[in-house]
Design an enzyme around this catalytic site. Structure first.
Site, PDB file in Angstrom:
ATOM      1  N   GLN A 193     137.814 -21.296  42.115  1.00 45.78           N
ATOM      2  CA  GLN A 193     136.812 -21.115  41.063  1.00 45.78           C
ATOM      3  C   GLN A 193     135.521 -21.844  41.451  1.00 45.78           C
ATOM      4  O   GLN A 193     135.546 -23.034  41.747  1.00 45.78           O
ATOM      5  CB  GLN A 193     137.375 -21.641  39.734  1.00 45.78           C
ATOM      6  CG  GLN A 193     136.518 -21.347  38.536  1.00 45.78           C
ATOM      7  CD  GLN A 193     136.383 -19.839  38.249  1.00 45.78           C
ATOM      8  OE1 GLN A 193     137.352 -19.101  38.317  1.00 45.78           O
ATOM      9  NE2 GLN A 193     135.166 -19.403  37.964  1.00 45.78           N
ATOM     10  N   LYS A 252     141.078 -15.211  33.159  1.00 43.11           N
ATOM     11  CA  LYS A 252     141.837 -14.624  34.269  1.00 43.11           C
ATOM     12  C   LYS A 252     143.338 -14.776  34.019  1.00 43.11           C
ATOM     13  O   LYS A 252     144.122 -13.863  34.268  1.00 43.11           O
ATOM     14  CB  LYS A 252     141.445 -15.304  35.596  1.00 43.11           C
ATOM     15  CG  LYS A 252     140.061 -14.896  36.068  1.00 43.11           C
ATOM     16  CD  LYS A 252     139.525 -15.786  37.173  1.00 43.11           C
ATOM     17  CE  LYS A 252     138.060 -15.416  37.424  1.00 43.11           C
ATOM     18  NZ  LYS A 252     137.335 -16.396  38.229  1.00 43.11           N
ATOM     19  N   ASP A 256     138.620 -12.288  45.831  1.00 48.97           N
ATOM     20  CA  ASP A 256     137.229 -12.316  45.353  1.00 48.97           C
ATOM     21  C   ASP A 256     136.318 -11.529  46.298  1.00 48.97           C
ATOM     22  O   ASP A 256     135.184 -11.199  45.933  1.00 48.97           O
ATOM     23  CB  ASP A 256     136.722 -13.771  45.303  1.00 48.97           C
ATOM     24  CG  ASP A 256     136.610 -14.302  43.889  1.00 48.97           C
ATOM     25  OD1 ASP A 256     136.593 -13.486  42.950  1.00 48.97           O
ATOM     26  OD2 ASP A 256     136.523 -15.537  43.733  1.00 48.97           O
TER      27      ASP A 256
END
Ligand code: NAP
Length: 284
Positions: free
Chosen positions: A97, A53, A120
């Site tokens: 995460q 990322k 997300d």
């Protein structure tokens, strides 16, 4: 019939170039898009994902704020850090995460991120908006699958679409997206009876079953489009998907490979969501 290979590497590269251009435009207006990623502990797989990322953000000019917290971080500390980021106008997207260490409550953490920064798309407000057909951030992997279909010229409207798997991050949002594109959608899962009868109806089959090479040619209708979301390492430590590519290839009209199919799309869609968050036009 010739089978078309859907090239996720190429399509994700196109999207990254579009994002790069968009970031330049935003910067010229004084907005510097920024993604904050919180990582708790040292899970090696998570470190690889975070690194990918970071690389993608740096390539497109998005500022990447990597906040590494120790394994023993408690819930309160994590939530208060998230609240600070929610309030920080220089941070546009926030991502925690997953998986988190066992002592932390993932659901509570997901809900603590402001829906307007939830790139997300896991917050219930964004998940719900998708099902209501309202504006919101869409979970990156299913959003990436939709882009693969659209940019490969595969029509969804009126088609029999079967999604194999009903997880909150892939199967369910995938079904909602295909429905919003006017597909006729069936969601199959571990309790589905006569699974092959269901999957063999599919003009478009999206497989997110989490089992290496689970889907072979007996699951497929001749000429179907097959999208393989799965990622696994096989006995030889090579990457493979949920679909047995060799067995399925000649039976379908188009298919995604693993690697190089859905995988690279997930990060590309995350970048797109960050730019959208930075634009601040989302009504959340
Ligand atoms: P998951 O949470 O494990 O969900 C798997 C789904 O498959 C569940 O809904 C389950 O049904 C269903 N299932 C399991 N065994 C089945 C069977 N024998 N017959 C029919 N259905 C069955 O997995 P996920 O998070 O959605 O991920 C799916 C795959 O995609 C994994 O391989 C994962 O590594 C990969 N993935 C890739 C990306 C990417 O960026 N490319 C992103 C996310 C995930 P029940 O609900 O009834 O248990």
């Amino acid at each position: 019939m010739e089978t078309k290979l859907i090239d996720g590497k190429k399509i994700s590269a196109e999207i990254k170039e579009e994002v790069k251009e968009e970031v330049q435009k935003l910067k010229s207006k004084g907005i510097a898009p920024c993604l904050a990623v919180i990582q708790v502990g040292e899970d090696p797989a998570s470190s690889v994902y975070v690194r990918n990322k970071k690389k993608a953000c740096e390539y497109t000019g998005i500022r990447f704020l990597h906040e590494k917290l120790p394994e023993e971080t408690d819930q309160e500390t994590l939530l208060s850090r998230l609240l600070e980021m929610n309030e920080d106008p220089s941070v546009h997207g926030i991502l925690v995460q997953l998986p988190l260490p066992k002592h932390l409550d993932e659901q509570a953490v997901t809900r603590a991120i402001s829906p307007a920064k939830d790139v997300d798309g896991f917050h219930p407000v964004n998940a719900g908006s998708l099902f209501l057909g309202e504006e919101g951030f869409v979970s990156c992997t299913p959003a990436g699958v939709l882009q693969l279909l659209k940019r490969s010229g595969i029509e969804i409207e009126g088609k029999e679409c079967v999604v194999l798997g009903r997880s909150n991050i892939v199967g369910k949002p995938m079904a909602a997206l295909l429905l919003s594109e006017n597909g006729t959608v069936t969601v199959a899962h571990s309790r589905t009876r006569n699974l092959r009868d269901v999957t063999r109806r599919a003009d478009i089959l999206v497989v997110a079953v989490g089992k290496p090479r689970f889907v072979d040619d007996t699951f497929i209708k001749e000429g179907a489009v097959v999208i393989d979301v799965g990622i696994h390492r096989n006995e030889d430590n090579k990457l493979c998907g949920d679909v047995d590519f060799e067995k399925v290839f000649s039976k379908c009209s188009a298919i995604t490979p693993v690697p190089g199919g859905v995988g690279p799309m997930t990060v590309a869609m995350l970048l797109q969501n960050c730019v959208q968050a930075a634009r601040g036009e989302m009504n959340l």
